[in-house]
Design an enzyme around this catalytic site. Structure first.
Site, mmCIF file in Angstrom:
data_model
loop_
_atom_site.group_PDB
_atom_site.id
_atom_site.type_symbol
_atom_site.label_atom_id
_atom_site.label_comp_id
_atom_site.label_asym_id
_atom_site.label_seq_id
_atom_site.Cartn_x
_atom_site.Cartn_y
_atom_site.Cartn_z
ATOM 1 N N GLU A 36 0.839 -1.199 0.000
ATOM 2 C CA GLU A 36 0.000 0.000 0.000
ATOM 3 C C GLU A 36 0.875 1.250 0.000
ATOM 4 O O GLU A 36 1.858 1.321 0.754
ATOM 5 C CB GLU A 36 -0.846 -0.009 1.293
ATOM 6 C CG GLU A 36 -1.813 1.137 1.422
ATOM 7 C CD GLU A 36 -2.463 1.192 2.815
ATOM 8 O OE1 GLU A 36 -1.786 0.869 3.809
ATOM 9 O OE2 GLU A 36 -3.642 1.557 2.891
ATOM 10 N N HIS A 38 2.495 4.532 1.026
ATOM 11 C CA HIS A 38 2.696 5.145 2.339
ATOM 12 C C HIS A 38 3.337 6.518 2.170
ATOM 13 O O HIS A 38 4.382 6.817 2.775
ATOM 14 C CB HIS A 38 3.553 4.244 3.228
ATOM 15 C CG HIS A 38 2.734 3.247 4.011
ATOM 16 N ND1 HIS A 38 2.101 2.186 3.417
ATOM 17 C CD2 HIS A 38 2.422 3.166 5.326
ATOM 18 C CE1 HIS A 38 1.438 1.502 4.341
ATOM 19 N NE2 HIS A 38 1.611 2.069 5.511
ATOM 20 N N ASP A 47 3.509 -1.960 6.148
ATOM 21 C CA ASP A 47 2.533 -2.712 6.943
ATOM 22 C C ASP A 47 2.882 -4.197 7.043
ATOM 23 O O ASP A 47 2.324 -4.902 7.877
ATOM 24 C CB ASP A 47 1.123 -2.556 6.345
ATOM 25 C CG ASP A 47 0.589 -1.144 6.514
ATOM 26 O OD1 ASP A 47 1.282 -0.312 7.122
ATOM 27 O OD2 ASP A 47 -0.525 -0.882 6.032
ATOM 28 N N HIS A 122 -2.073 -3.683 9.267
ATOM 29 C CA HIS A 122 -2.840 -2.843 8.318
ATOM 30 C C HIS A 122 -4.283 -2.861 8.798
ATOM 31 O O HIS A 122 -4.924 -3.926 8.797
ATOM 32 C CB HIS A 122 -2.679 -3.490 6.935
ATOM 33 C CG HIS A 122 -3.479 -2.911 5.823
ATOM 34 N ND1 HIS A 122 -3.223 -1.669 5.292
ATOM 35 C CD2 HIS A 122 -4.507 -3.424 5.095
ATOM 36 C CE1 HIS A 122 -4.067 -1.454 4.282
ATOM 37 N NE2 HIS A 122 -4.857 -2.501 4.154
ATOM 38 N N GLU A 124 -7.188 -2.079 7.836
ATOM 39 C CA GLU A 124 -8.294 -2.566 7.004
ATOM 40 C C GLU A 124 -8.421 -4.096 7.070
ATOM 41 O O GLU A 124 -9.447 -4.660 6.676
ATOM 42 C CB GLU A 124 -8.090 -2.145 5.540
ATOM 43 C CG GLU A 124 -8.344 -0.673 5.264
ATOM 44 C CD GLU A 124 -7.103 0.200 5.451
ATOM 45 O OE1 GLU A 124 -6.179 -0.186 6.204
ATOM 46 O OE2 GLU A 124 -7.057 1.284 4.849
ATOM 47 N N HIS A 179 -1.586 7.035 9.249
ATOM 48 C CA HIS A 179 -1.097 6.358 8.038
ATOM 49 C C HIS A 179 0.044 7.167 7.421
ATOM 50 O O HIS A 179 -0.150 8.302 6.996
ATOM 51 C CB HIS A 179 -2.233 6.196 7.021
ATOM 52 C CG HIS A 179 -1.771 5.604 5.726
ATOM 53 N ND1 HIS A 179 -1.469 4.265 5.580
ATOM 54 C CD2 HIS A 179 -1.506 6.169 4.530
ATOM 55 C CE1 HIS A 179 -1.062 4.046 4.360
ATOM 56 N NE2 HIS A 179 -1.072 5.182 3.684
ATOM 57 N N GLU A 184 4.703 5.220 11.992
ATOM 58 C CA GLU A 184 5.276 4.334 10.970
ATOM 59 C C GLU A 184 6.614 4.877 10.465
ATOM 60 O O GLU A 184 7.556 4.109 10.249
ATOM 61 C CB GLU A 184 4.301 4.163 9.800
ATOM 62 C CG GLU A 184 3.137 3.265 10.168
ATOM 63 C CD GLU A 184 2.177 3.025 9.009
ATOM 64 O OE1 GLU A 184 1.770 1.880 8.828
ATOM 65 O OE2 GLU A 184 1.820 3.989 8.296
HETATM 66 ZN ZN LIG Z 1 0.705 1.519 7.288
#
Ligand SMILES: [Zn+2]
Length: 262
Positions: A36, A38, A47, A122, A124, A179, A184
């Site tokens: 994904e 970032h 993630d 992650h 989701e 995010h 992170e």
């Molecule tokens: Zn992430």
């Protein structure tokens, strides 16, 4: 030359793996990540990389093993990950993720494993991991296996109030807005500074969303979604903060796994 890592299942000979499962009943960690975007400053595998590194460190301390990660996750959502319309973001359907988690847990059970930790990186993914765990446990109990125990861990839930105040001195934004944000980015600066480009930290943040979802997801329908893909600023990220959080996550998860399994 790379060194063989005794916690990584895929590097073991099957006979050694089989003996460890039968003799020691080690907790087996399954990191579940995502591919994904970032933001422009972080790699797309954050993630997956962060929960895998945490899993490996915890496994070293509790005598556990780490299965190869599920490197893809459920579809990125705008309010938690920018949305699935960014280039690079490559996602699974709910069915595919759920079935993958279910099948891997059932396979580990067939090997004789009875302690599994699904380490989610992650957000989701959460409900589809839970569904996969639930389906695996139902299937196993129908097959007469009733002593399998599974933990599902979102590592960031081990952040203490004290750490939160050090890492976000101006106030914690929220996990969804984090995010590609300070947490992170800091943990990546600690683990893999070579993959972080601090000169590219975006300025088009924080994201502002209405308190509901709009579909189809597009920049047109979400005018305040940052084009960079980051949802809050990572300007305050440092490797020291990353080490503080990484160490706290590892220590907290060692305690949790020890009290649940050992
Ligand atoms: Zn992430």
């Amino acid at each position: 030359m790379a060194v063989k890592d005794p916690v990584r299942i895929e590097q073991l000979h099957w006979t050694d793996y089989d003996a460890r499962i039968r003799e020691h009943q080690p907790p087996i960690f399954l990191p579940v990540g995502a591919l994904e975007q970032h933001g422009p400053h972080l790699p797309m595998n954050c993630d997956e990389l962060i929960p895998r590194e945490i899993s490996e460190e915890v496994a070293r301390r509790v005598g556990g093993l780490v299965a190869p990660s599920l490197s893809y996750g459920y579809k990125s959502q705008p309010r938690t990950g920018g949305g699935n319309h960014f280039s690079g973001t490559t996602s699974l359907s709910a069915e595919a993720l759920t079935a993958s988690v279910r099948d891997i847990i059932a396979e580990l059970a067939r090997h004789g494993a009875r302690r599994v930790v699904v380490m989610d990186g992650h957000c989701e993914n959460t409900m589809f991991i839970i569904e996969g765990i639930d389906l695996a446990l139902s299937q196993l109990s129908r097959d007469g296996v009733t002593d399998m125990k599974v933990l599902r861990i979102g590592y960031y839930e081990f952040t203490s109030k004290e750490t939160e105040e050090i890492v976000w001195p101006d106030g914690f934004p929220s996990w969804p807005l984090e995010h590609a944000g300070v947490m992170e980015t800091s943990v990546m600066l600690h683990l893999r500074p070579d993959l972080v480009d601090m000169s590219k930290i975006p300025t088009d943040v924080p994201a502002r969303f209405p308190p509901y979802d709009v579909y189809p997801v597009s920049f047109e329908n979400l005018p305040n979604l940052p084009r960079s893909g980051a949802l809050s600023s990572a300007k305050l990220a440092t490797a020291e903060k990353g080490k503080l959080m990484f160490d706290e996550y590892v220590a907290g998860i060692v305690d949790a796994v020890s009290s649940e399994f050992l």
